[in-house]
Design a protein around this motif. Structure first.
Motif, PDB file in Angstrom:
ATOM      1  N   ASN A  58       0.868  -1.178   0.000  1.00  0.00           N
ATOM      2  CA  ASN A  58       0.000   0.000   0.000  1.00  0.00           C
ATOM      3  C   ASN A  58       0.909   1.233   0.000  1.00  0.00           C
ATOM      4  OD1 ASN A  58       0.616  -0.707   2.813  1.00  0.00           O
ATOM      5  ND2 ASN A  58      -0.752   0.940   3.394  1.00  0.00           N
ATOM      6  N   PHE A  97      -1.031  -0.370  -4.269  1.00  0.00           N
ATOM      7  CA  PHE A  97      -2.369   0.125  -3.961  1.00  0.00           C
ATOM      8  C   PHE A  97      -2.275   1.476  -3.265  1.00  0.00           C
ATOM      9  CE2 PHE A  97      -2.631  -4.403  -4.216  1.00  0.00           C
ATOM     10  CZ  PHE A  97      -3.881  -4.680  -4.721  1.00  0.00           C
ATOM     11  N   CYS A 124      -3.324   4.426  -1.044  1.00  0.00           N
ATOM     12  CA  CYS A 124      -4.203   4.380   0.124  1.00  0.00           C
ATOM     13  C   CYS A 124      -4.119   5.710   0.868  1.00  0.00           C
ATOM     14  CB  CYS A 124      -3.770   3.224   1.024  1.00  0.00           C
ATOM     15  SG  CYS A 124      -4.753   3.059   2.519  1.00  0.00           S
ATOM     16  N   LYS A 168      -7.322   3.511  -5.681  1.00  0.00           N
ATOM     17  CA  LYS A 168      -7.183   3.706  -4.241  1.00  0.00           C
ATOM     18  C   LYS A 168      -8.077   2.725  -3.487  1.00  0.00           C
ATOM     19  CE  LYS A 168      -7.053   8.045  -2.628  1.00  0.00           C
ATOM     20  NZ  LYS A 168      -7.190   9.518  -2.560  1.00  0.00           N
ATOM     21  N   VAL A 214      -7.336  -0.319   3.471  1.00  0.00           N
ATOM     22  CA  VAL A 214      -6.688  -1.569   3.862  1.00  0.00           C
ATOM     23  C   VAL A 214      -7.125  -2.036   5.244  1.00  0.00           C
ATOM     24  CG1 VAL A 214      -4.713  -1.193   2.346  1.00  0.00           C
ATOM     25  CG2 VAL A 214      -4.620  -0.376   4.714  1.00  0.00           C
ATOM     26  N   HIS A 264     -10.349  -3.508   1.324  1.00  0.00           N
ATOM     27  CA  HIS A 264     -10.360  -4.389   0.153  1.00  0.00           C
ATOM     28  C   HIS A 264     -10.229  -5.836   0.633  1.00  0.00           C
ATOM     29  CE1 HIS A 264      -9.199  -6.354  -3.547  1.00  0.00           C
ATOM     30  NE2 HIS A 264      -9.646  -5.284  -4.192  1.00  0.00           N
ATOM     31  N   PHE A 282      -6.738  -7.329   1.119  1.00  0.00           N
ATOM     32  CA  PHE A 282      -6.009  -6.928   2.321  1.00  0.00           C
ATOM     33  C   PHE A 282      -6.573  -7.604   3.562  1.00  0.00           C
ATOM     34  CE2 PHE A 282      -4.267  -3.909  -0.590  1.00  0.00           C
ATOM     35  CZ  PHE A 282      -2.954  -3.812  -0.158  1.00  0.00           C
ATOM     36  N   ASN A 285       1.362   3.335   5.648  1.00  0.00           N
ATOM     37  CA  ASN A 285       1.655   3.108   4.234  1.00  0.00           C
ATOM     38  C   ASN A 285       2.978   2.357   4.069  1.00  0.00           C
ATOM     39  OD1 ASN A 285      -0.591   4.718   3.200  1.00  0.00           O
ATOM     40  ND2 ASN A 285       0.517   6.429   4.093  1.00  0.00           N
TER      41      ASN A 285
END
Length: 171
Positions: free
Chosen positions: A31, A62, A64, A95, A98, A104, A107, A126
């Motif tokens: 992320n 990803f 985030c 985006k 998590v 998502h 995750f 992150n």
């Protein structure tokens, strides 16, 4: 066998990407956030990607905005930043969240199969990294402070195992 292949992700261009297309590849999920203090890791992630991509390695990133609102960019500005300014060529997703009820599903899977800082399942910041083997199974989780260059041995070990498996399959 429990693995990542049952999930799909939305790429930054809106295309749905089924993770089963990664079968046989070692994958690093991360992320990311453009304004994060760890964003300098993007250059090293790109170097890893360029070094190992032809050997069966993939990075899926990803963006985030869940931590410190460090990913304020949206849409075309998001894509433009990562492609032109950060100069990454690995696949970027839309985006995501998590953590939390709207996280998502990928995750949620990754967190359910490993623990992070203080044995907590939640992602704390992150640039948390998840390394998955060629069978789609989670192998390791790395903290945001873990520098991508320290992952060479782990990646090479997985890639060597994959090559040995392919050779045995040919016998």
């Amino acid at each position: 066998m429990d693995n990542i292949y049952r999930y799909s992700v939305q790429l930054i261009d809106g295309e749905t990407f089924p993770l089963k297309l990664l079968t046989g590849r070692t994958v690093l999920f991360v992320n990311i956030a453009s304004k994060c203090s760890f964003s300098s890791q993007l250059a090293t992630l790109e170097k890893l990607y360029q070094k190992y991509r032809s050997k069966g390695f993939e990075i899926i990133a990803f963006p985030c905005n869940q931590f410190g609102k460090n990913e304020p960019l949206e849409g075309e500005m998001l894509r433009e930043y990562y492609r032109s300014q950060a100069k990454v060529s690995f696949p970027l997703c839309q985006k995501v969240l998590v953590n939390g009820p709207d996280a998502h599903p990928l995750f949620n899977y990754l967190k359910a199969h490993t623990r992070g800082i203080a044995q907590n399942r939640a992602i704390k910041w992150n640039f948390t990294k998840f390394l998955v083997n060629s069978e789609g199974q989670l192998v390791s989780r790395y903290a945001p402070r873990t520098k991508p260059e320290s992952l060479h041995c782990a990646i090479e070990g997985l890639l060597e195992n994959e090559n040995r498996s392919v050779q045995f399959a040919k016998l």
